[in-house]
Scaffold this motif. Structure first.
Motif, PDB file in Angstrom:
ATOM      1  N   ILE A  19       0.836  -1.203   0.000  1.00  0.00           N
ATOM      2  CA  ILE A  19       0.000   0.000   0.000  1.00  0.00           C
ATOM      3  C   ILE A  19       0.869   1.251   0.000  1.00  0.00           C
ATOM      4  CG2 ILE A  19      -1.649   1.346   1.372  1.00  0.00           C
ATOM      5  CD1 ILE A  19      -2.855  -1.336   2.280  1.00  0.00           C
ATOM      6  N   LEU A  20       1.915   1.257   0.814  1.00  0.00           N
ATOM      7  CA  LEU A  20       2.807   2.417   0.868  1.00  0.00           C
ATOM      8  C   LEU A  20       3.539   2.609  -0.457  1.00  0.00           C
ATOM      9  CD1 LEU A  20       4.252   1.847   4.450  1.00  0.00           C
ATOM     10  CD2 LEU A  20       2.838   3.778   3.735  1.00  0.00           C
ATOM     11  N   ASP A  21       4.031   1.516  -1.038  1.00  0.00           N
ATOM     12  CA  ASP A  21       4.760   1.614  -2.301  1.00  0.00           C
ATOM     13  C   ASP A  21       3.896   2.113  -3.444  1.00  0.00           C
ATOM     14  OD1 ASP A  21       7.194   0.841  -1.323  1.00  0.00           O
ATOM     15  OD2 ASP A  21       6.971  -1.268  -1.838  1.00  0.00           O
ATOM     16  N   GLU A  22       2.598   1.899  -3.355  1.00  0.00           N
ATOM     17  CA  GLU A  22       1.706   2.227  -4.475  1.00  0.00           C
ATOM     18  C   GLU A  22       0.948   3.538  -4.292  1.00  0.00           C
ATOM     19  OE1 GLU A  22       0.528  -2.116  -6.229  1.00  0.00           O
ATOM     20  OE2 GLU A  22      -0.722  -1.320  -4.626  1.00  0.00           O
ATOM     21  N   LEU A  23       1.313   4.332  -3.290  1.00  0.00           N
ATOM     22  CA  LEU A  23       0.541   5.546  -3.030  1.00  0.00           C
ATOM     23  C   LEU A  23       0.534   6.512  -4.214  1.00  0.00           C
ATOM     24  CD1 LEU A  23       1.297   6.385   0.715  1.00  0.00           C
ATOM     25  CD2 LEU A  23      -0.776   5.389  -0.282  1.00  0.00           C
ATOM     26  N   ASP A  24       1.594   6.487  -5.013  1.00  0.00           N
ATOM     27  CA  ASP A  24       1.649   7.403  -6.160  1.00  0.00           C
ATOM     28  C   ASP A  24       0.736   6.971  -7.305  1.00  0.00           C
ATOM     29  OD1 ASP A  24       2.628   9.616  -7.650  1.00  0.00           O
ATOM     30  OD2 ASP A  24       3.874   8.236  -8.794  1.00  0.00           O
ATOM     31  N   LEU A  25       0.151   5.798  -7.219  1.00  0.00           N
ATOM     32  CA  LEU A  25      -0.683   5.296  -8.312  1.00  0.00           C
ATOM     33  C   LEU A  25      -2.145   5.706  -8.190  1.00  0.00           C
ATOM     34  CD1 LEU A  25       0.688   1.658  -8.758  1.00  0.00           C
ATOM     35  CD2 LEU A  25       1.449   3.765  -9.837  1.00  0.00           C
ATOM     36  N   TYR A  26      -2.524   6.310  -7.074  1.00  0.00           N
ATOM     37  CA  TYR A  26      -3.938   6.622  -6.865  1.00  0.00           C
ATOM     38  C   TYR A  26      -4.341   7.850  -7.663  1.00  0.00           C
ATOM     39  CZ  TYR A  26      -4.163   3.177  -3.165  1.00  0.00           C
ATOM     40  OH  TYR A  26      -4.132   1.997  -2.473  1.00  0.00           O
ATOM     41  N   PRO A  82      -7.955  10.225  -8.086  1.00  0.00           N
ATOM     42  CA  PRO A  82      -7.121  11.423  -7.961  1.00  0.00           C
ATOM     43  C   PRO A  82      -6.068  11.266  -6.870  1.00  0.00           C
ATOM     44  CG  PRO A  82      -9.247  11.801  -6.941  1.00  0.00           C
ATOM     45  CD  PRO A  82      -9.346  10.469  -7.622  1.00  0.00           C
ATOM     46  N   THR A  83      -5.050  12.131  -6.892  1.00  0.00           N
ATOM     47  CA  THR A  83      -3.917  12.002  -5.985  1.00  0.00           C
ATOM     48  C   THR A  83      -4.331  12.059  -4.525  1.00  0.00           C
ATOM     49  OG1 THR A  83      -2.538  13.056  -7.665  1.00  0.00           O
ATOM     50  CG2 THR A  83      -1.649  12.950  -5.442  1.00  0.00           C
ATOM     51  N   TYR A  84      -5.365  12.851  -4.228  1.00  0.00           N
ATOM     52  CA  TYR A  84      -5.816  12.954  -2.837  1.00  0.00           C
ATOM     53  C   TYR A  84      -6.227  11.601  -2.272  1.00  0.00           C
ATOM     54  CZ  TYR A  84      -6.451  17.607  -4.839  1.00  0.00           C
ATOM     55  OH  TYR A  84      -6.273  18.785  -5.511  1.00  0.00           O
ATOM     56  N   ALA A  85      -6.618  10.694  -3.162  1.00  0.00           N
ATOM     57  CA  ALA A  85      -7.054   9.375  -2.713  1.00  0.00           C
ATOM     58  C   ALA A  85      -5.920   8.586  -2.067  1.00  0.00           C
ATOM     59  CB  ALA A  85      -7.633   8.583  -3.885  1.00  0.00           C
ATOM     60  N   ALA A  86      -4.662   8.961  -2.352  1.00  0.00           N
ATOM     61  CA  ALA A  86      -3.536   8.257  -1.746  1.00  0.00           C
ATOM     62  C   ALA A  86      -3.546   8.421  -0.231  1.00  0.00           C
ATOM     63  CB  ALA A  86      -2.221   8.767  -2.336  1.00  0.00           C
ATOM     64  N   VAL A  87      -3.742   9.652   0.220  1.00  0.00           N
ATOM     65  CA  VAL A  87      -3.798   9.895   1.665  1.00  0.00           C
ATOM     66  C   VAL A  87      -5.035   9.249   2.263  1.00  0.00           C
ATOM     67  CG1 VAL A  87      -3.893  11.674   3.456  1.00  0.00           C
ATOM     68  CG2 VAL A  87      -2.478  12.021   1.421  1.00  0.00           C
ATOM     69  N   ARG A  88      -6.137   9.360   1.549  1.00  0.00           N
ATOM     70  CA  ARG A  88      -7.363   8.693   2.024  1.00  0.00           C
ATOM     71  C   ARG A  88      -7.128   7.199   2.179  1.00  0.00           C
ATOM     72  NH1 ARG A  88     -12.428   9.521  -1.485  1.00  0.00           N
ATOM     73  NH2 ARG A  88     -13.181   8.070   0.100  1.00  0.00           N
ATOM     74  N   ARG A  89      -6.399   6.629   1.230  1.00  0.00           N
ATOM     75  CA  ARG A  89      -6.188   5.181   1.242  1.00  0.00           C
ATOM     76  C   ARG A  89      -5.449   4.731   2.493  1.00  0.00           C
ATOM     77  NH1 ARG A  89      -6.447   0.855   2.115  1.00  0.00           N
ATOM     78  NH2 ARG A  89      -5.915  -1.008   0.923  1.00  0.00           N
ATOM     79  N   ILE A  90      -4.366   5.397   2.847  1.00  0.00           N
ATOM     80  CA  ILE A  90      -3.585   4.973   4.001  1.00  0.00           C
ATOM     81  C   ILE A  90      -4.345   5.230   5.291  1.00  0.00           C
ATOM     82  CG2 ILE A  90      -2.290   7.126   4.357  1.00  0.00           C
ATOM     83  CD1 ILE A  90      -0.906   3.513   4.508  1.00  0.00           C
ATOM     84  N   LEU A  91      -5.154   6.297   5.318  1.00  0.00           N
ATOM     85  CA  LEU A  91      -5.946   6.567   6.517  1.00  0.00           C
ATOM     86  C   LEU A  91      -7.114   5.592   6.635  1.00  0.00           C
ATOM     87  CD1 LEU A  91      -5.964  10.473   6.633  1.00  0.00           C
ATOM     88  CD2 LEU A  91      -4.599   8.871   7.977  1.00  0.00           C
ATOM     89  N   THR A  92      -7.636   5.130   5.506  1.00  0.00           N
ATOM     90  CA  THR A  92      -8.653   4.079   5.541  1.00  0.00           C
ATOM     91  C   THR A  92      -8.074   2.806   6.142  1.00  0.00           C
ATOM     92  OG1 THR A  92      -9.792   4.969   3.611  1.00  0.00           O
ATOM     93  CG2 THR A  92     -10.203   2.669   4.129  1.00  0.00           C
ATOM     94  N   GLU A  93      -6.838   2.508   5.781  1.00  0.00           N
ATOM     95  CA  GLU A  93      -6.177   1.315   6.315  1.00  0.00           C
ATOM     96  C   GLU A  93      -5.997   1.404   7.828  1.00  0.00           C
ATOM     97  OE1 GLU A  93      -4.519  -2.517   5.773  1.00  0.00           O
ATOM     98  OE2 GLU A  93      -5.681  -1.207   4.450  1.00  0.00           O
ATOM     99  N   THR A  94      -5.545   2.554   8.316  1.00  0.00           N
ATOM    100  CA  THR A  94      -5.351   2.690   9.765  1.00  0.00           C
ATOM    101  C   THR A  94      -6.690   2.682  10.498  1.00  0.00           C
ATOM    102  OG1 THR A  94      -5.276   5.120   9.596  1.00  0.00           O
ATOM    103  CG2 THR A  94      -3.181   3.935   9.500  1.00  0.00           C
ATOM    104  N   MET A 125      -9.134  15.476   2.680  1.00  0.00           N
ATOM    105  CA  MET A 125      -8.897  14.634   1.502  1.00  0.00           C
ATOM    106  C   MET A 125     -10.223  14.191   0.862  1.00  0.00           C
ATOM    107  SD  MET A 125      -5.681  14.636   1.103  1.00  0.00           S
ATOM    108  CE  MET A 125      -5.567  16.244   1.939  1.00  0.00           C
ATOM    109  N   ARG A 126     -11.217  13.888   1.684  1.00  0.00           N
ATOM    110  CA  ARG A 126     -12.532  13.502   1.134  1.00  0.00           C
ATOM    111  C   ARG A 126     -13.153  14.650   0.359  1.00  0.00           C
ATOM    112  NH1 ARG A 126     -13.083  10.727   6.148  1.00  0.00           N
ATOM    113  NH2 ARG A 126     -14.215  12.491   7.034  1.00  0.00           N
ATOM    114  N   ILE A 127     -13.035  15.851   0.896  1.00  0.00           N
ATOM    115  CA  ILE A 127     -13.601  17.031   0.223  1.00  0.00           C
ATOM    116  C   ILE A 127     -12.891  17.275  -1.101  1.00  0.00           C
ATOM    117  CG2 ILE A 127     -13.847  19.541   0.355  1.00  0.00           C
ATOM    118  CD1 ILE A 127     -14.190  19.179   3.411  1.00  0.00           C
TER     119      ILE A 127
END
Length: 545
Positions: free
Chosen positions: A319-326, A328-340, A411-413
């Motif tokens: 998940i960390l290695d792929e954060l640049d693939l999301y 829109p880009t804001y979804a990368a931060v959303r993704r890691i926070l969804t995981e936590t 990030m959601r907004i």
């Protein structure tokens, strides 16, 4: 290339500026450094892709497998044989290499970032280390593929003695390479197999004229810049990377004395850029602070802290290695926070949650503390970022993890508003692209290309001209992670290539009125697989060779 010198024009007066602002352009013809092939040029094929983003792999490896490039070569080979091609041109339209997305910036002691070029020795050391890892370690097979392209096509397309040319334009993630001459020379000679001292004087002069000074690259011991644009009247094609339309990835320049200024809102201003030596696109920009300062730094620091604490989780690493693939880009931060958040609900590994969320807050606040973050962006965005910093500091003081919830809400907004924006280009914007400006109409360009946005699309504007016009965005040649409907994420590969055929018309009935045939098409491949989906369980693996 066109051998005539680029005309020098005085700064436009108020009337001229109004004409350009409304898209009317100037009356006089202006000159570009483009190919103008002779009538007896034989059969020609041009293929263009963009945004490969070859990285050093230190904050994730998201590039395509060798098998993908081999399949791409086979497609090219078959078309060269089918259409009896005499000349093949491969255009890699910017961001072939990525000097920004690397842990080497943050891992340096003390950390150094792409905008800190005044630390010349340290900056040069990082650039050289990144480019050598890209060329020799992570992507040696790709560069070998590129160097051998001509010899392979000559061998596989006999008896035709096919001529092959590769054009690489300047992007926004490779601009640091052009600041360090020994790194640029290494890229030419080791990566591309081009002897810098053997580059013809005519080509050096052409590149000099493109950048505003014919003598700029005449020193044969120095590597010249890659072209900022590519055009060919036979292919009726003109392309740039497209960063000149993006305020986050180019730099506003203030007018000082006799030196003109420029901002993205002014659009294509070639003569102004030449006077500025194209500094809006070689200077560090706001996008660098996001890509290198926040995202890459967060990935590096988080993985290091997890490793130091002896927490090893293949899925989390993926998940960390792929954060640049999301996107829109804001979804990368959303993704890691969804995981936590999921880990918290399951009462799993609170120490891991703390490392991730504390590091995210640390990186965001460090980003918001840098003067360059505000210096490199618009006044409105700078005000918004300063407000966000105060809000996050207040939420942190309140405790209970409110600062993380605030980051997640933001990030959601941002993602919501990003999703409302349709990935198209307005007619009023397209008509200001250089291919369609009145001062360049004499070149009869029909296709305007660009990459940069990672969103493949096309538009068919009608300018009332003698021939139709097409705008094509090439997207990106690497995997992406997209939001699924309702919830969740999924990986997919999105590959787009533009093929342009400029060939002899062998049909006797029409040969007199149409001596040549012009044809162009796009191939799109959207790729899903069990292997991509399985990364949720298995963790990231490097591309298969």
């Amino acid at each position: 290339m066109n051998s005539s010198l680029t005309d020098k024009f005085k700064p436009a007066d108020l009337i001229e500026k109004v004409r350009l602002a409304v898209g009317l352009g100037a009356d006089e013809q202006r000159t570009l450094e483009v190919d103008e092939p002779p009538e007896d040029r034989g059969n020609r094929l041009c293929v263009t892709v963009s945004d490969i983003h070859l990285t050093d792999g230190t904050v994730g490896l998201q590039n395509l497998s060798d098998a993908t490039w081999d399949a791409f070569y086979e497609d090219i080979r078959q078309r060269c044989i089918t259409y009896h091609i005499d000349e093949f041109v491969l255009v890699l339209d910017g961001d072939v290499i990525d000097m920004i997305r690397s842990s080497k910036w943050a891992a340096h002691e003390p950390p150094i970032y792409p905008w800190e070029r005044e630390r010349q020795a340290e900056f040069s050391g990082v650039i050289n280390a990144i480019i050598r890892d890209i060329v020799e370690k992570k992507h040696a097979s790709f560069f070998r593929w590129l160097r051998e392209l001509e010899s392979k096509l000559k061998r596989d397309c006999q008896p035709r003695a096919i001529r092959v040319r590769t054009v690489i334009t300047v992007g926004n993630h490779d601009k640091e390479l052009f600041c360090v001459q020994d790194a640029l020379k290494y890229f030419y000679e080791t990566g591309l197999g081009i002897n810098v001292e053997a580059i013809p004087e005519a080509e050096r002069k052409m590149l000099g004229r493109m950048y505003g000074d014919e003598a700029m690259f005449l020193d044969t011991t120095q590597a010249p810049y890659c072209p900022f644009y590519y055009g060919d009247t036979g292919f009726r094609f003109f392309t740039t990377h497209g960063q000149w339309r993006d305020s986050a990835n180019s730099r506003d320049i203030k007018a000082e004395g006799s030196k003109p200024g420029w901002s993205v809102s002014e659009g294509w201003q070639l003569e102004t850029w030449q006077q500025l030596r194209f500094s809006p696109f070689f200077e560090p920009c706001f996008g660098d602070t996001v890509a290198a300062g926040v995202l890459s730094t967060f990935i590096y620091k988080t993985k290091k802290k997890l490793n130091d604490a002896h927490h090893h989780d293949a899925r989390l690493d993926s998940i960390l290695d792929e954060l640049d693939l999301y996107r829109p880009t804001y979804a990368a931060v959303r993704r890691i926070l969804t995981e936590t958040a999921d880990m918290r609900r399951q009462n799993k590994k609170p120490e891991v949650i703390a490392i991730i969320e504390n590091t995210l807050y640390e990186c965001v606040m460090e980003w918001l503390s840098w003067d360059f973050t505000y210096q490199s962006t618009t006044k409105l965005r700078a005000k918004g970022l300063k407000l966000a910093r105060r809000i996050l500091e207040f939420m942190k003081s309140m405790g209970h993890g409110l600062e993380i919830k605030s980051i997640a809400a933001l990030m959601r907004i941002l993602t919501f508003f990003d999703n409302l924006h349709q990935p198209n280009v307005r007619f009023s914007t397209i008509k200001k692209f250089p291919s369609f400006l009145p001062q360049y109409r004499h070149y009869n360009f029909q296709i305007h290309g660009e990459g940069h946005t990672h969103q493949p699309l096309q538009e068919e504007p009608n300018f009332g001209a003698d021939h139709p016009a097409t705008y094509i965005n090439f997207g990106t040649w690497r995997d992406q992670i997209v939001l699924r409907k309702r919830q969740g994420y999924r990986r997919r590969g999105v590959l787009r290539a533009l093929f342009i055929l400029d060939i002899v018309n062998y049909i006797g009935q029409t040969n007199d009125i149409m001596p040549r045939t012009f044809d162009y098409f796009v191939t799109d491949i959207v790729h899903w697989s069990d292997a991509k989906d399985a990364l949720n369980r298995t963790g990231h693996v490097e591309p298969r060779t």
